[in-house]
Write an enzyme that holds these catalytic residues in place. Structure first.
Site, short mmCIF file in Angstrom:
data_model
loop_
_atom_site.label_atom_id
_atom_site.label_comp_id
_atom_site.label_asym_id
_atom_site.label_seq_id
_atom_site.Cartn_x
_atom_site.Cartn_y
_atom_site.Cartn_z
CE LYS A 1 58.79 75.43 50.25
NZ LYS A 1 59.47 76.46 50.82
CG ASP B 1 65.18 76.72 56.64
OD1 ASP B 1 65.22 75.40 56.26
OD2 ASP B 1 64.41 77.81 56.32
NE ARG C 1 44.11 77.52 70.12
CZ ARG C 1 43.88 77.80 71.44
NH1 ARG C 1 44.93 77.89 72.31
NH2 ARG C 1 42.87 78.03 71.89
CE1 TYR D 1 61.06 80.65 50.79
CE2 TYR D 1 60.40 81.43 53.02
CZ TYR D 1 60.05 80.96 51.51
OH TYR D 1 58.89 80.97 50.96
C1 LIG Z 1 59.58 77.44 51.73
C2 LIG Z 1 60.61 77.85 52.63
C3 LIG Z 1 60.27 78.35 53.98
C4 LIG Z 1 59.18 78.64 54.31
O1 LIG Z 1 58.26 77.72 54.46
P1 LIG Z 1 56.42 77.90 54.14
O2 LIG Z 1 55.96 76.48 54.24
O3 LIG Z 1 56.26 78.24 52.72
O4 LIG Z 1 55.89 78.83 55.02
C5 LIG Z 1 61.23 78.63 54.75
N1 LIG Z 1 62.71 78.22 54.47
C6 LIG Z 1 63.04 77.81 53.22
C7 LIG Z 1 64.29 77.08 53.17
C8 LIG Z 1 61.84 77.24 52.36
O5 LIG Z 1 62.39 76.98 51.13
#
Ligand SMILES: *Cc1c(COP(=O)(O)O)cnc(C)c1O
Length: 389
Positions: A201, A176, A51, A103
């Protein structure tokens, strides 16, 4: 920190010089052990318990840090786990200023989780840094923006927002960077304090792992994040770390082609009689094209557009494609269609959606890596089919 002059070389080699392990294996190993032998009680060598740290995770963290040109990189079990790790730094009564079309999952975390700790969030149109300035109070600790918002793909001037944020002591800027990726934009170089990714992504890029990433140049922020990574425990498995590290090896190649295909798709859509409006930051017609052009090396692979007609035409369109798949998420090698009003953004109240320009007829495409001619032809025939719905 970036170690080689060019991005793609770091993507392949940073953090994985095979001379550092005894086996000399060219590809890093997957270490599944949850614990590590100690020579002296209480004096672990490199690792103690997975962890807290794991060799496979270290390789990935070094690689993502190099790609964001960051001193420190940390990973989490999902993008939202990374969001939660950053926001653990807040205390009851603190305040967040966030971009308004943040998001949906982040928005839900602000509204439904942090509100329980009396942490409030003001949503502003961050394409104008003055709006951010106006919203900052003496309780504000975090300003939260996205490198390109979703689904209208507004690019935020990171440098302008960073300058505003840093006029205030003890306020940090979190970006982000999921949509742009470090291949096109490195927010830390523009003054951001923390960069976050849903590595689910583009970074992984193969639609088969959930993961989050955090990068920072600040030792004190890194210390706190490392503590929360361990103390809260939302860490990814060694196998998932291996998978994302493998995905990163082709990030630069994929991003070039995502962008090439997205540009071709966007240009095609602009010529279609069935399309009202195309939103792609790479097109001069996009409201934030100038900002994108100035601060990004490219425009990534997401394209949104407004279809003529109503939701029934959109439904018909989304059911008529043969290459594009109707599904949430983005950033994988396969092309996807999202209808934000009823899919990814359905939880946003209707009037807020209206304000953010998320009409029922707005369609979001994650343009994948299939051959460009097939993508354009697929859209052409589906638009044709949709017009007679
Ligand atoms: C998908 C996404 C998230 C969240 O990520 P997860 O891996 O689904 O928890 C956060 N910010 C953006 C811009 C996203 O597209």
């Amino acid at each position: 920190m970036a170690t080689f002059p060019h991005f793609g070389t770091d993507a392949i080699h940073a953090g994985q010089d095979c001379k550092q392990w005894k086996s000399k294996a060219v590809i890093p190993g997957i270490f599944l052990s949850t614990t590590y032998q100690q020579d002296v009680p209480g004096q672990p060598d490199l690792y103690e318990y997975t962890r807290g740290g794991n060799p496979t995770r270290t390789v990935l963290q070094s690689c993502v840090a190099a790609l964001e040109n960051a001193k420190h990189g940390l990973v989490a079990a999902s993008g939202l786990a990374a969001t939660s790790m950053v926001l653990q730094m807040l205390s009851a009564g603190d305040h967040i200023v966030s971009v308004n079309d943040v998001y949906g999952g982040t928005n839900r975390f602000f509204r439904k989780v942090l509100s329980k700790y009396n942490i409030e969030c003001s949503l502003v149109d961050a394409t104008n840094a003055e709006n951010v300035e106006k919203a900052i109070t003496d309780k504000t600790k975090v300003v939260w923006v996205e490198s390109s918002t979703n689904p209208t793909l507004q690019c935020i001037d990171i440098q302008a927002v960073a300058n505003t944020v840093h006029k205030h002591k003890d306020v940090i800027l979190v970006v982000d960077n999921t949509f742009m990726t470090p291949y096109f934009l490195r927010p830390l170089d523009l003054g951001a304090d923390v960069v976050l990714h849903s590595a689910t992504k583009y970074l992984n890029g193969h639609t088969d792992v959930l993961m989050g990433v955090l990068c920072t140049n600040s030792d004190s922020i890194a210390d706190k994040l490392t503590f929360y990574q361990y103390a809260v425990g939302a860490v990814p498995s060694p196998f998932d770390c291996y998978m994302v590290n493998r995905g990163l090896k082709t990030l630069h190649v994929r991003m070039r082609m995502h962008q090439e295909n997205a540009m071709a798709v966007a240009k095609f859509l602009e010529t279609s009689p069935h399309v009202v409006k195309v939103l792609y930051p790479g097109l001069p017609s996009h409201p934030t094209h100038e900002v994108a052009k100035r601060q990004c090396k490219g425009y990534s692979g997401m394209v949104s557009f407004v279809l003529k007609g109503d939701l029934s035409n959109v439904t018909k369109f989304s059911q008529s494609t043969k290459v594009f798949i109707l599904a949430e998420s983005l950033g994988g090698y396969e092309s996807l269609i999202d209808v934000p009003s009823v899919m990814t953004h359905a939880s946003v109240p209707a009037e807020e959606r209206e304000q953010l320009g998320i009409k029922d007829t707005l369609v979001r495409l994650s343009v994948g890596l299939e051959e460009c001619g097939d993508l354009v032809e697929d859209l052409r025939q589906a638009l044709e089919a949709a017009s007679s719905a």
